[in-house]
Design an enzyme around this catalytic site. Structure first.
Site, mmCIF file in Angstrom:
data_model
loop_
_atom_site.group_PDB
_atom_site.id
_atom_site.type_symbol
_atom_site.label_atom_id
_atom_site.label_comp_id
_atom_site.label_asym_id
_atom_site.label_seq_id
_atom_site.Cartn_x
_atom_site.Cartn_y
_atom_site.Cartn_z
ATOM 1 N N TRP A 186 0.875 -1.188 0.000
ATOM 2 C CA TRP A 186 0.000 0.000 0.000
ATOM 3 C C TRP A 186 0.906 1.230 0.000
ATOM 4 O O TRP A 186 1.832 1.328 0.820
ATOM 5 C CB TRP A 186 -0.880 -0.044 1.254
ATOM 6 C CG TRP A 186 -1.762 1.159 1.448
ATOM 7 C CD1 TRP A 186 -2.589 1.737 0.536
ATOM 8 C CD2 TRP A 186 -1.907 1.914 2.654
ATOM 9 N NE1 TRP A 186 -3.245 2.798 1.093
ATOM 10 C CE2 TRP A 186 -2.852 2.937 2.397
ATOM 11 C CE3 TRP A 186 -1.350 1.837 3.936
ATOM 12 C CZ2 TRP A 186 -3.239 3.872 3.353
ATOM 13 C CZ3 TRP A 186 -1.733 2.758 4.895
ATOM 14 C CH2 TRP A 186 -2.665 3.769 4.597
ATOM 15 N N ASP A 267 -0.707 -5.288 9.466
ATOM 16 C CA ASP A 267 -1.660 -4.260 9.066
ATOM 17 C C ASP A 267 -2.935 -4.994 8.663
ATOM 18 O O ASP A 267 -2.952 -5.715 7.661
ATOM 19 C CB ASP A 267 -1.086 -3.455 7.886
ATOM 20 C CG ASP A 267 -2.041 -2.375 7.402
ATOM 21 O OD1 ASP A 267 -3.174 -2.289 7.907
ATOM 22 O OD2 ASP A 267 -1.644 -1.607 6.498
ATOM 23 N N LYS A 303 -13.155 -0.232 5.897
ATOM 24 C CA LYS A 303 -13.718 -1.070 4.832
ATOM 25 C C LYS A 303 -14.798 -2.008 5.361
ATOM 26 O O LYS A 303 -15.887 -2.083 4.811
ATOM 27 C CB LYS A 303 -12.624 -1.926 4.184
ATOM 28 C CG LYS A 303 -11.278 -1.296 4.117
ATOM 29 C CD LYS A 303 -11.162 -0.315 2.994
ATOM 30 C CE LYS A 303 -9.833 0.383 3.076
ATOM 31 N NZ LYS A 303 -9.421 0.980 1.840
HETATM 32 N N1 KET Z 1 -3.651 -0.422 5.365
HETATM 33 C C1 KET Z 1 -3.890 -0.816 4.106
HETATM 34 C C2 KET Z 1 -3.209 -2.023 3.597
HETATM 35 C C3 KET Z 1 -4.787 -0.081 3.324
HETATM 36 O O1 KET Z 1 -5.019 -0.509 2.094
HETATM 37 C C4 KET Z 1 -5.403 1.068 3.830
HETATM 38 C C5 KET Z 1 -6.291 1.892 2.997
HETATM 39 C C6 KET Z 1 -5.120 1.417 5.168
HETATM 40 C C7 KET Z 1 -4.233 0.665 5.906
HETATM 41 C C8 KET Z 1 -5.693 2.612 5.862
HETATM 42 O O2 KET Z 1 -7.004 2.870 5.767
HETATM 43 P P1 KET Z 1 -7.719 3.797 6.867
HETATM 44 O O3 KET Z 1 -8.869 4.390 6.182
HETATM 45 O O4 KET Z 1 -6.708 4.797 7.363
HETATM 46 O O5 KET Z 1 -8.105 2.869 7.951
HETATM 47 N N2 KET Z 1 -6.345 1.793 1.746
HETATM 48 C C9 KET Z 1 -7.229 2.448 0.793
HETATM 49 C C10 KET Z 1 -7.475 3.893 1.022
HETATM 50 C C11 KET Z 1 -6.256 4.744 1.165
HETATM 51 O O6 KET Z 1 -5.335 4.662 0.347
HETATM 52 O O7 KET Z 1 -6.244 5.550 2.113
HETATM 53 C C12 KET Z 1 -6.710 2.158 -0.616
HETATM 54 O O8 KET Z 1 -5.659 1.538 -0.783
HETATM 55 O O9 KET Z 1 -7.402 2.534 -1.567
#
Ligand code: KET
Length: 458
Positions: A186, A267, A303
């Protein structure tokens, strides 16, 4: 002394014209800028004139590039084409391509409204009922590590904020220790560790030849890392590849990590989205915990409960003793306090209500399965279209092997650009598409775009 100056001129910008403007290239008066010009008069008095031109002390700050993931949504909004499709950010959409608020979330919110909950500050560590629920969801409610009180949990600002707090803990208490991250990963992982000044390097993960896991490369790189490194692992539904190790492979990864005295750092942003089952998707973390290993886990509810904007998640540190957990928790709080003081309450209450109420919990599981199921069905439909329409004999079966919200298409940057420029399909430039943003109705169009980009752009 006669002196006139415009009030908007800041004191530090006051120049004596003769003394300070000898070098015309350095004097803002000769270029753009808001400067004060002083001129000596015969009587040795001074006349000060202000010339308003646009200079800022931020002039040496360059324009930041758009974010590789969230920037895609901004570009999507600006596109006026009717065909446009946003497969950039990993956010669940309905078949009508609308954002989805889970029914169980609405029910929990109604309950909260009825109860007339207050808006007082939470403690630094967050909502107690949330912290209990989140650790139980992760480790399983009857996991001995919880009964032994060996887990330090604090509520964080979703997955990102929780990772950032963990990174700060590493920087403070394990100075110089390296974090190993998968290649690819990511995009924000690197930013998080860079900003926390934690050194990182990559381990092999994805093999483009097999469009699968480079397991030998992964093991070799983890083995080769300096003893006591942190190994960042995606608990399930690896982003962006959609390729997870099997349970046997997880065991071997745990062997090497133990052998090298490394520190596993999970993660978990997609619990429930890989298999549709919350328990099954936590099995990697539980397998490591069952071995008696100490570990870090960042969790997100963006998510799986669709709470993207509520910013609710947690950092859990599993320690080898209850005593260590108490001390670690106190330091996590110490890190959080000057960063954001204490976390927001609304999302945490939703999670605590949903997990804490058996009816709601079962409803959540059903909706989770529904969401995961819809993604699986568009995955299948995309594959069917790709294999039926592409006459070149290319094997598209990797689309079906990948799991979670994404498909890693293998399209390069130029091909991904073609997807956007010609087909109005917005995606990240590493070739990732979010199937959570795809509808059954758009599968054929997407397949056409992928086939065109793959064969006609190099
Ligand atoms: N870890 C991974 C692997 C991840 O894909 C995301 C979010 C997060 C943590 C953090 O998400 P949060 O909303 O802070 O709990 N991924 C999606 C959104 C982004 O990039 O912020 C994405 O990859 O589209």
């Amino acid at each position: 002394m006669a002196s006139t100056a415009l009030p908007s001129v800041c004191p530090s910008a006051v120049l004596s014209f003769q003394d300070k403007c000898k070098d015309k290239t350095k004097c803002a008066f000769f270029g753009k800028g808001k400067q004060t010009l002083s001129i000596k008069t015969k009587s040795n008095g001074q006349i000060t004139m202000a010339v308003a031109v646009n200079t800022s002390r931020f002039d040496n700050i360059t324009m930041a590039p758009p974010d590789p993931i969230l920037g895609v949504s901004e570009a999507f909004k600006a596109d006026t084409s009717e065909m446009k499709l946003n497969l950039g950010v990993g956010a669940y959409r309905t078949e009508e391509l609308q954002p989805y608020v889970l029914k169980v979330v609405k029910k929990a919110e109604n309950l909260m409204l009825e109860r007339g909950e207050n808006k007082e500050y939470l403690p630094i560590e967050g909502l107690a009922a949330f912290n209990k629920a989140t650790a139980e969801l992760l480790f399983g409610a009857d996991n001995p590590v919880l009964h032994q009180q060996r887990v330090a949990t604090i509520q964080g600002l979703s997955g990102t904020g929780s990772l950032r707090v963990a990174a700060a803990l590493i920087e403070r208490y394990f100075p110089g220790a390296k974090v190993l991250i998968s290649s690819p990963t990511w995009g924000n992982h690197k930013n998080i560790f860079n900003d926390a000044r934690v050194p990182w390097s990559e381990y092999r993960y994805y093999d483009p030849k097999t469009v699968g896991l480079d397991f030998d490369g992964m093991i070799a790189d983890i083995k080769a890392a300096p003893e006591g490194s942190f190994v960042l692992l995606h608990g399930c539904a690896h982003n962006p590849t959609g390729i997870d190790p099997t349970l046997e492979q997880w065991e071997k990864i745990a062997d090497v990590i133990q052998e090298k005295n490394h520190f596993p750092f999970f993660d978990v942003a997609y619990q429930g989205f890989a298999s549709g089952s919350l328990d099954e998707d936590a099995s990697s973390v539980r397998l490591f915990a069952a071995r008696g290993m100490e570990l870090l886990v960042a969790q997100s509810y963006s998510k799986n409960l669709g709470l993207y904007a509520e910013r609710v998640g947690a950092i859990n540190v599993l320690c080898s003793s209850a005593d260590a957990a108490v001390r670690v928790k106190s330091q996590l709080k110490r890190i959080a306090r000057p960063m954001y003081s204490n976390p927001p309450v609304h999302g945490a209450r939703i999670v605590a209500n949903v997990v804490g109420n058996p009816d709601f919990f079962n409803e959540w599981k059903d909706e989770m399965e529904m969401m995961a199921g819809r993604i699986k069905s568009v995955r299948q439909k995309l594959y069917n279209n790709l294999s039926a329409k592409d006459k070149s004999g290319k094997d598209w079966s990797f689309v079906l092997k990948q799991i979670g919200m994404f498909s890693f298409t293998g399209l390069n940057k130029a091909q991904s650009d073609n997807m956007t420029d010609k087909w109005h399909i917005y995606m990240t430039k590493d070739g990732r598409i979010s199937l959570a943003g795809l509808s059954a109705a758009k599968c054929e169009y997407l397949a056409d775009a992928i086939i065109d980009s793959y064969h006609n752009v190099s």
